[in-house]
Design a protein around this motif. Structure first.
Motif, short mmCIF file in Angstrom:
data_model
loop_
_atom_site.label_atom_id
_atom_site.label_comp_id
_atom_site.label_asym_id
_atom_site.label_seq_id
_atom_site.Cartn_x
_atom_site.Cartn_y
_atom_site.Cartn_z
N UNK A 171 -7.14 66.86 -56.53
CA UNK A 171 -7.29 66.30 -57.87
C UNK A 171 -8.11 65.90 -58.24
N UNK A 172 -9.33 64.94 -56.79
CA UNK A 172 -10.58 64.48 -57.14
C UNK A 172 -11.58 65.62 -57.44
N UNK B 199 -3.39 67.43 -51.82
CA UNK B 199 -3.27 67.28 -52.88
C UNK B 199 -4.71 66.65 -54.12
N UNK B 200 -4.69 65.01 -53.17
CA UNK B 200 -5.25 63.91 -53.81
C UNK B 200 -7.20 64.94 -53.65
N UNK B 201 -7.36 65.41 -53.14
CA UNK B 201 -8.76 66.06 -53.10
C UNK B 201 -9.17 67.15 -54.29
N UNK C 35 -2.19 66.89 -60.50
CA UNK C 35 -2.88 67.84 -60.77
C UNK C 35 -3.23 68.93 -62.13
N UNK D 243 -11.04 66.56 -61.64
CA UNK D 243 -12.44 65.66 -62.14
C UNK D 243 -13.61 65.45 -62.10
#
Lengths: 761, 154
Positions: free
Chosen positions: A326-327, A322-324, A361, A330
């Motif tokens: 998200x970025x 999920x972090x990836x 997200x 952005x």
């Protein structure tokens, strides 16, 4: 290292306290003991006492009485005491405390200590809490350490220098030469510190940036070494060699390559290499890839490299982590303006992220989706966005609603689609839309005359099913009031026919009026709509009369006033009622960039009883020679005659408030209330005769035009009818000639006024 | 640069606080409250990144401890996760299977280790082995000095 027994005993005692009160008791006792110990002479247990105090401080209790002890401990020759003393200084002192100045001397001495670990303590403390004065004082010492010491000290000195530059910008110049030479070091710690220092210097000073551009080849070389070299156990993290250093170098390259073709070219190959060779299965590899993408997108990279970068972001969007995701979003958000087409290719994935569980997200996906809406994909995108709106978290609803409205306004493929979309939003999220949605929607509906029947049917149905969404109810009431006759007629091309009786309609409006869910403004809408229906229905006028008279004693002042006025309309001025409650004209809206698919600006639909039209629609309707007549009268003008539209455009909207003409009579009934609102702009009376006054105020001045407002008012007791106004202005020189004609008390009047000077703004 | 690093338990008790810019005591307390509230309210499988004022907050839970790192806007979030992980690895190597109690009872050592890894809001040393060696040497120095100092003088 052996643990501090006294410290651990105290910690155990504190933790075994069962209540807050008990804990406070233990701590008070301990603090008293510590204070006493501080006052005593050196007894070998000082470091333990200070450590205890620091623990108490971390729990949130006051510990300022330990500040002087920190100063004393730092000056001690014992390493254990220095260590805790410096830690205490970093925790209890900051540059705002006076005591911090007292340690400057100790730091200075310790910076030149023979033992590197003592030096390290001093450097650490300076970098953590060094004030501007301390920095200025010790900067030369730091510079010396940058050049002539071992790697352990050099790397710390580099970061100390960074802190100094942040505090005292001018000292940047001092460190630039040393920073340059540090790039030749092999030690990663020193190299990292050097890169950070150079980055800081370049960000602060453009000249320094120019000078350091020459280091791009060196940096490229270092990166290549890291990327291609074999396995290095000391720096390897999951297959990536020293990712921390790689990321810092990429950041520095970004700063150096920005807006510079030559530098960007020099790093092109390297960036391509990093982008393709870095292993993206673990977070650490993705961190490096992420930084690479940011760099590629920020410098003057060639298009192939940019495409590669955007594709990496596209891959990130599909990543399970999920972090990836998200970025990725952005980053895509940042480039959606410049590389729009590239981002459009990933629209599908982005829209899918609207359904992600994670709120951050979702938020990013919403912003990005709204940025990707265009004329070609509006229908499919809107489907997704409306679906999202029905299930999105509360904090995103108003953002989603306003985003949808903007998108609909810009790209609506048809009027009906536009209205349907707005209605859909109002039904799902009516409580979260902005206030101006209601007048905007009303304006849109009046402009779409061919859909009045469809709209009022749809709104009526919506009203029947749910009256809790205030915006929707307000628009529905307004429409039913305006177009109730179309509703009752029954047949409608666009929707299935439904039999609606007058009683049904009045029932619906009364439900709104009486419901506790309706806001006061909504009830006002409903009451006015009920009143308007009195001219559009035939059988139930009495029912309306009774509703209106009931509300004449309503507690709500606004409603009561309305009801009383409508009552008056029924009783005394029934002959005026039809005229007053006529269909509304088109509401003009001054917003540029309106690109509705098939709409055309419609002229006034219905004729007002008094034939007042706004000046710009008036002039083209007059025979051309009459206008030319007027212009000829402006003797001083040498300019050739304007064509009608031009004249119309140099005389922008001259709103004659309807209240002062057709309703001028109404206002007389209400005791001669002044129709002209208080204008803050200076006004000048240009005509005043037999009760008719014409005032002029100058409002906005832009490069292309000037807005002038002419207000006409009638202060006599009798009616004025057939009020006509014509105005003409020359191309240059701000003058105006106005001709008015009207009928009062049976006789016709005509007058011409010339205005030579306008009130100053 | 990094602005601050906080370690707190699942009940919101602070175990370590490192501030890289000067901040008044009262504001520190407020920030700690905000961070603990925000981070503890997060769902288990959510994104590790938050926005707070003008900073990015990176947080990660290791056993019973939350590590919360605030970075400036231009910093790399994924690398910040790696920074947190590296610190945990350093603690683990030093204490041997580190747990929250180790950090509670030996908090000053946790600080010493942090001060060998980060400095002035930036990474100081990128090699795990170098950091470990330095800590060991400093500890050795402390021990020998203590021994020396506590020897009775004849």
């Amino acid at each position: 290292m052996s643990p501090s027994v006294p410290l651990q005993e105290m910690i155990r005692a504190i933790r075994s306290a069962r209540t807050q009160c008990e804990e406070r008791g233990v701590i008070q006792r301990e603090c008293a003991a510590i204070r006493a110990q501080f006052r005593q002479a050196d007894n070998g247990g000082r470091s333990h006492n200070l450590a205890k105090l620091l623990y108490v401080h971390m729990l949130g209790y006051p510990a300022h009485f330990g500040q002087m002890e920190c100063v004393r401990m730092i000056a001690s020759p014992r390493y254990s005491e220095k260590r805790v003393g410096y830690l205490g200084a970093m925790m209890l002192l900051d540059e705002k405390q006076d005591a911090s100045l007292l340690i400057t001397n100790s730091i200075k001495n310790d910076l030149s200590h023979s033992n590197q670990y003592v030096q390290s303590l001093a450097l650490c403390t300076l970098a953590c809490m060094g004030s501007a004065e301390m920095c200025r004082d010790l900067a030369p010492e730091i510079d010396r350490l940058l050049r002539a010491s071992n790697s352990y000290i050099k790397k710390k000195a580099a970061l100390c220098a960074v802190h100094i530059v942040r505090k005292v910008h001018e000292l940047g110049e001092l460190f630039a030469p040393a920073a340059r030479s540090l790039l030749a070091e092999k030690n990663h710690g020193v190299l990292h510190g050097a890169v950070v220092l150079i980055t800081e210097l370049c960000e602060r000073n453009p000249e320094t940036l120019e000078r350091f551009r020459k280091t791009v080849p060196d940096l490229v070389q270092i990166m290549k070494g890291l990327v291609i070299s074999g396995y290095s156990p000391e720096h390897d993290v999951a297959g990536v060699s020293d990712p921390f250093l790689q990321v810092r170098i990429l950041r520095l390259l970004r700063i150096l390559g920005r807006n510079n073709e030559a530098a960007s070219d020099a790093m092109n190959d390297l960036l391509a290499q990093v982008a393709t060779n870095t292993d993206s299965t673990k977070t650490v590899g993705n961190a490096v890839l992420y930084e690479t993408v940011l760099t590629v997108l920020d410098i003057k990279s060639e298009s192939g490299l940019r495409v590669l970068a955007v594709n990496i972001l596209g891959r990130f969007l599909l990543n399970n982590d999920r972090n990836i995701r998200y970025i990725a979003m952005t980053s895509l958000q940042r480039i959606v303006g410049t590389d729009h087409n590239a981002v459009q290719r990933h629209r599908g994935t982005i829209v899918d992220c609207l359904k992600d569980q994670d709120a951050s997200v979702k938020r990013r996906a919403l912003e990005l989706s709204l940025a990707l809406v265009s004329a070609t994909n509006i229908r499919s995108m809107m489907k997704e966005l409306l679906l999202f709106l029905s299930s999105c978290p509360l904090e995103l609803r108003s953002q989603a609603a306003s985003g949808i409205f903007n998108a609909a306004e810009r790209y609506a493929p048809s009027q009906r689609w536009h209205i349907d979309t707005i209605l859909h939003v109002l039904t799902t999220a009516g409580g979260d839309v902005r206030d101006e949605t209601v007048p905007n929607l009303i304006q849109l509906i009046t402009n779409t005359s061919e859909l009045h029947c469809y709209t009022v049917h749809k709104l009526y149905r919506a009203l029947l099913s749910d009256i809790s969404q205030q915006s929707l109810v307000q628009v529905a009431c307004w429409c039913i009031g305006e177009y109730g006759d179309l509703l009752l007629r029954g047949e409608c091309q666009e929707t299935e026919p439904v039999q609606v009786t007058e009683d049904d309609v009045l029932d619906a409006l009364e439900t709104v009026l009486q419901s506790h869910m309706s806001a006061p403004a909504t009830r006002g809408f409903a009451l006015t709509a009920t009143m308007k229906l009195s001219t559009r229905i035939t059988d139930n006028v009495d029912r309306i009369r009774s509703i209106v008279s009931i509300y004449g004693s309503c507690i709500d002042v606004e409603l009561q006033q309305r009801a009383v006025e409508y009552n008056a309309l029924f009783k005394k001025y029934d002959h005026m009622r039809a005229a007053v409650l006529e269909r509304m004209p088109v509401i003009e809206k001054n917003s540029p960039g309106h690109t509705n698919g098939e709409s055309t600006r419609e002229a006034v639909k219905e004729v007002q009883p008094a034939k007042v039209k706004q000046a710009e629609t008036l002039l083209p309707q007059q025979p051309a020679n009459q206008v030319c007549d007027l212009l000829d009268l402006l003797g001083g003008s040498e300019e050739p005659l304007q064509s009608n539209p031009a004249v119309g455009s140099t005389v922008p909207v001259l709103p004659i408030s309807t209240s002062s003409t057709a309703g001028g009579d109404l206002l007389d009934l209400l005791g001669g209330l002044e129709p002209t609102p208080l204008t803050p702009a200076p006004t000048v009376t240009v005509y005043e005769k037999s009760g008719v006054t014409l005032t002029l105020s100058r409002e906005k001045q832009s490069d292309s035009g000037l807005t002038v407002t002419l207000t006409a008012s009638n202060s006599t007791d009798s009616d004025i009818s057939s009020f006509t106004l014509q105005a003409a202005v020359p191309k240059v020189n701000l003058k105006m000639r106005i001709r008015i004609s009207y009928t009062s008390q049976g006789s016709a009047f005509q007058d011409t006024v010339q205005v030579d000077s306008f009130p100053e703004h | 640069m990094m602005r601050f690093l906080l370690l707190f338990s699942r009940q919101g008790k602070l175990r370590l606080q490192k501030w890289f810019t000067p901040i008044p005591e009262r504001e520190k307390k407020k920030i700690i409250r905000d961070m603990t509230t925000m981070v503890l309210a997060r769902q288990p499988r959510s994104c590790n990144f938050l926005h707070w004022k003008d900073l990015k907050i990176i947080y990660k839970r290791y056993a019973s401890l939350y590590f919360c790192l605030a970075i400036e806007n231009q910093e790399n979030e994924l690398l910040a996760l790696e920074v947190i992980h590296r610190y945990v690895e350093l603690l683990d190597k030093y204490f041997g299977n580190v747990c929250e109690l180790d950090i509670i009872f030996n908090f000053e050592k946790a600080y010493f280790i942090l001060d060998e890894f980060l400095l002035g809001g930036e990474i100081q040393e990128t090699s795990k082995q170098v950091v470990n060696r330095c800590i060991e040497s400093s500890d050795m120095l402390q021990e020998t000095m203590e021994e020396y100092m506590s020897k009775p003088a004849f």
